[in-house]
Design an enzyme around this catalytic site. Structure first.
Site, PDB file in Angstrom:
ATOM      1  N   TYR A   1       0.817  -1.212   0.000  1.00  0.00           N
ATOM      2  CA  TYR A   1       0.000   0.000   0.000  1.00  0.00           C
ATOM      3  C   TYR A   1       0.858   1.273   0.000  1.00  0.00           C
ATOM      4  CZ  TYR A   1      -3.606  -3.348   1.561  1.00  0.00           C
ATOM      5  OH  TYR A   1      -4.454  -4.421   1.683  1.00  0.00           O
TER       6      TYR A   1
ATOM      7  N   HIS B   1       1.198 -11.783   1.835  1.00  0.00           N
ATOM      8  CA  HIS B   1       0.155 -11.140   1.025  1.00  0.00           C
ATOM      9  C   HIS B   1      -0.402 -12.066  -0.054  1.00  0.00           C
ATOM     10  CE1 HIS B   1      -1.185  -6.800  -0.042  1.00  0.00           C
ATOM     11  NE2 HIS B   1      -2.120  -7.659  -0.380  1.00  0.00           N
TER      12      HIS B   1
END
Length: 321
Positions: free
Chosen positions: A77, A137
């Site tokens: 992010y 992730h």
């Protein structure tokens, strides 16, 4: 200013993690808050415009002010330093917060040193000394299992409270567990909403004691004009967003909405103290199409190797349902 609404106790299943710690049923997502990763699916496809020019620190500060205590973060992010500033400025006691992050595919593929360096960078950026849960992730073939074991070492070093995974299918989880990790995953974060509902996969993980987190809980707002959802919401005097959030809560799935609007933050939070009928839950359960399942598999294959040199032939299919 009135006090933020309380979140119900999470001291019972399905919001109790394998280490017996409670998991908040609702969190705040920080993906694309002030930054659009250039290799994100939407950036590569041009399917959505860049996020509005907002200050991530201000947005997260508003979320904290309005009662959110679980903040969902990730290396990918690229805004954890801004999130950390909001945490620092909030003055909220650390033990009242639940902070998670995720190790990106590229870092996984670079191995031990890069993974440990990213853990330390994450802690520094978020202005904390220990992260509650660190997650893999994507299950990068050939790298996610050794990477997970490196994170187990970080738990022993006191840098991480517990571990989780994201975008894992049943097969990925079983491969990981076959390697006998010292600390099994407590969380699996996958896309869950009525338009991509995978009950077999969800039940499998929940039966293993793994807490399920939902990303794209609100479908990025793409279904806010859906007539079926609007009609269901009208029965309860609720918005489409609240219907989608409540559907997740009633299934024992962690709901992680994201928005830059304070009014939406308040609206999204209001999913407790009322219930959808069994009939309406069944209508929502039936909204996933075969086309959506096919698109999921396509996205899974891309996601597992994005940012790495791993070939497509290394990615196998996973259970869709």
């Amino acid at each position: 200013m009135s006090s933020p609404p309380p979140i119900p106790s999470t001291a019972t299943s399905p919001y109790t993690m394998l280490n017996t710690s409670p998991h908040p049923p609702l969190g705040f997502g920080t993906y694309k808050i002030g930054y659009l990763p250039p290799t994100s699916a939407s950036a590569l496809s041009g399917s959505s415009p860049p996020p509005p020019p907002v200050d991530c620190t201000e947005v997260v500060s508003l979320a904290l002010k309005n009662g959110y205590r679980f903040i969902d973060c990730a290396e990918f992010y690229n805004n954890e330093d801004k999130v950390g500033q909001a945490i620092k400025d909030s003055g909220i006691n650390r033990d009242e917060l639940f902070i998670v992050s995720k190790i990106w595919t590229t870092t996984l593929s670079l191995g031990r040193t890069s993974i440990k360096s990213q853990v330390l960078k994450c802690l520094k950026d978020l202005c904390i000394s220990k992260i509650d849960v660190m997650m893999i992730h994507w299950p990068v073939p050939g790298y996610h299992i050794p990477g997970y074991h490196v994170l187990c070492e970080c738990v022993d070093e006191g840098l991480i409270g517990g571990l989780g995974v994201s975008n894992y299918g049943i097969e990925d989880y079983n491969d990981l567990m076959s390697s006998e990790p010292k600390y099994p995953p407590m969380i699996n974060q996958i896309e869950i909403n009525p338009f991509l509902y995978r009950p077999k996969t969800i039940k499998y993980f929940q039966d293993k004691g793994v807490v399920m987190q939902s990303y794209r809980s609100l479908r990025d707002g793409k279904e806010f004009g859906n007539e079926d959802l609007i009609q269901i919401g009208e029965k309860y005097g609720r918005s489409v967003a609240q219907v989608l959030g409540r559907w997740l809560i009633q299934k024992g799935i962690v709901y992680i909405p994201k928005t830059t609007s304070e009014a939406r933050m308040v609206e999204n939070f209001d999913v407790f103290g009322w219930e959808l009928s069994e009939e309406d839950m069944e209508v929502l359960d039936g909204m996933t199409t075969e086309e959506a399942r096919g698109k999921f598999l396509d996205g899974y294959r891309v996601g597992c190797i994005r940012g790495t040199e791993v070939g497509e032939e290394m990615v196998r299919d996973v259970t869709v349902g």
